[in-house]
Enzyme design. Sequence first.
Site, short mmCIF file in Angstrom:
data_model
loop_
_atom_site.label_atom_id
_atom_site.label_comp_id
_atom_site.label_asym_id
_atom_site.label_seq_id
_atom_site.Cartn_x
_atom_site.Cartn_y
_atom_site.Cartn_z
N GLY A 1 10.82 -15.16 110.06
CA GLY A 1 10.89 -16.31 109.95
C GLY A 1 10.30 -17.59 109.12
O GLY A 1 10.75 -16.90 108.46
N PHE A 2 9.77 -18.84 109.72
CA PHE A 2 9.83 -19.65 108.79
C PHE A 2 8.99 -19.23 107.18
O PHE A 2 9.51 -19.18 106.28
CB PHE A 2 9.05 -20.99 109.31
N ILE A 3 7.84 -19.22 106.81
CA ILE A 3 6.95 -18.72 106.33
C ILE A 3 7.61 -17.25 105.73
O ILE A 3 8.37 -17.37 104.42
CB ILE A 3 5.99 -18.62 106.76
N TYR B 1 -4.37 -20.08 121.06
CA TYR B 1 -3.71 -19.76 119.71
C TYR B 1 -5.20 -19.34 118.48
O TYR B 1 -5.40 -18.17 117.90
CB TYR B 1 -2.81 -20.38 118.95
N LYS C 1 -6.47 -15.97 116.82
CA LYS C 1 -5.62 -15.60 115.10
C LYS C 1 -7.70 -15.04 115.28
O LYS C 1 -7.70 -14.56 114.23
CB LYS C 1 -6.52 -16.80 114.35
#
Length: 317
Positions: free
Chosen positions: A10-12, A152, A156
């Site tokens: 993914g991005f991170i 979301y 989390k």
Amino acid sequence: MRILITGGAGFIGMNLSRKLIQLGYDVYIVDCLHPYYSNERKKVHLQQIRNFGNVHFYRHDLLDPVGTKKLFLDISPHVVIHLAALPGVSYSLEQPLAYIDYDIKATVNVLEAAGTSEVKKVIFASSSSVYGDQPQIPLKEEMANGRLISPYAAAKWSAESFCHVYASFYSFQLTILRFFTVYGPWGRPDMAIAKFIKQIMKGEPISVYGKGSARDYTYVDDIVEGIILAMNHFASETKIYNIGAGHPISMNSLLDHLTGQFGRFRLENKPTRKGDVHSTWADISKAKSELDFSPKVSFEEGLKRTISWAYEYEKYL
Ligand code: NAD
């Protein structure tokens, strides 16, 4: 040291993997290449990581508990950095049950697999969204109170709770990092800065939701640095840190910065969306004092780097 990064495509994850490879770590990525914002794009991320050196990649869905345990026993990582999740506040309003799967169930499988293998440390990627919409900012770690406004955030928060449960069962050390709005090269296309850049470059109006909001935009290299500092920090008990720039940027200031970079563009003002908190601002004093975390990239510089990336890789916007 063997480091297992879930969600490493993914991005991170891709930005973190590249940095860890450069630093000489043995990097293992487990990722199912989830189709949220395209699995083809995640294959490109993997190619980009491989340009920096060798990486071990396993295409695997962490929703499978038996396979996940087996994988952890095979890899035998020292550290697990659990980034894999379905991110995004808006999509969680459309598909709340998917977040129970990808953000909660998959996390429980990771924790169980970490506890029954030789893992010494688990780092969990949480989010500023666990603070809900609080009138008082900056946000300190102890201000999270479970009063949340999106599926979301609830997922989390629940995943954080499961992390505490499993850290009490098993011998790994747990660190929870709450990231604040991350941006930069290869940024997720569903996030505001990436979306705005794409819309401006295509000559389309940009959609601005709500009035007077602010976000603690954090450049991805600073997030990566925060993760690496946490990874190398010795602690005997569970730790929770905010990882953010520590400076809120108002929507007006973001629009001014974009005007400075692109000149004039059109705006479409829209009402506040359900699930969006008004403003975020990380109090990073705990990460500063305990991890020596100090964000390096100013918003102006980060935005410039992101825009240069966007011109070079326009087709991936
Ligand atoms: P991303 O969607 O780019 O990366 C998540 C990766 O996890 C994807 O590659 C996806 O394929 C993988 N994945 C999802 N479910 C999986 C599963 N069941 N098995 C295997 N792989 C799976 O998101 P990102 O922006 O890089 O975010 C990384 C983490 O940081 C997430 O946990 C996210 O919630 C958290 N976070 C991100 C931000 C941000 O601004 N980007 C802010 C706060 C927290």
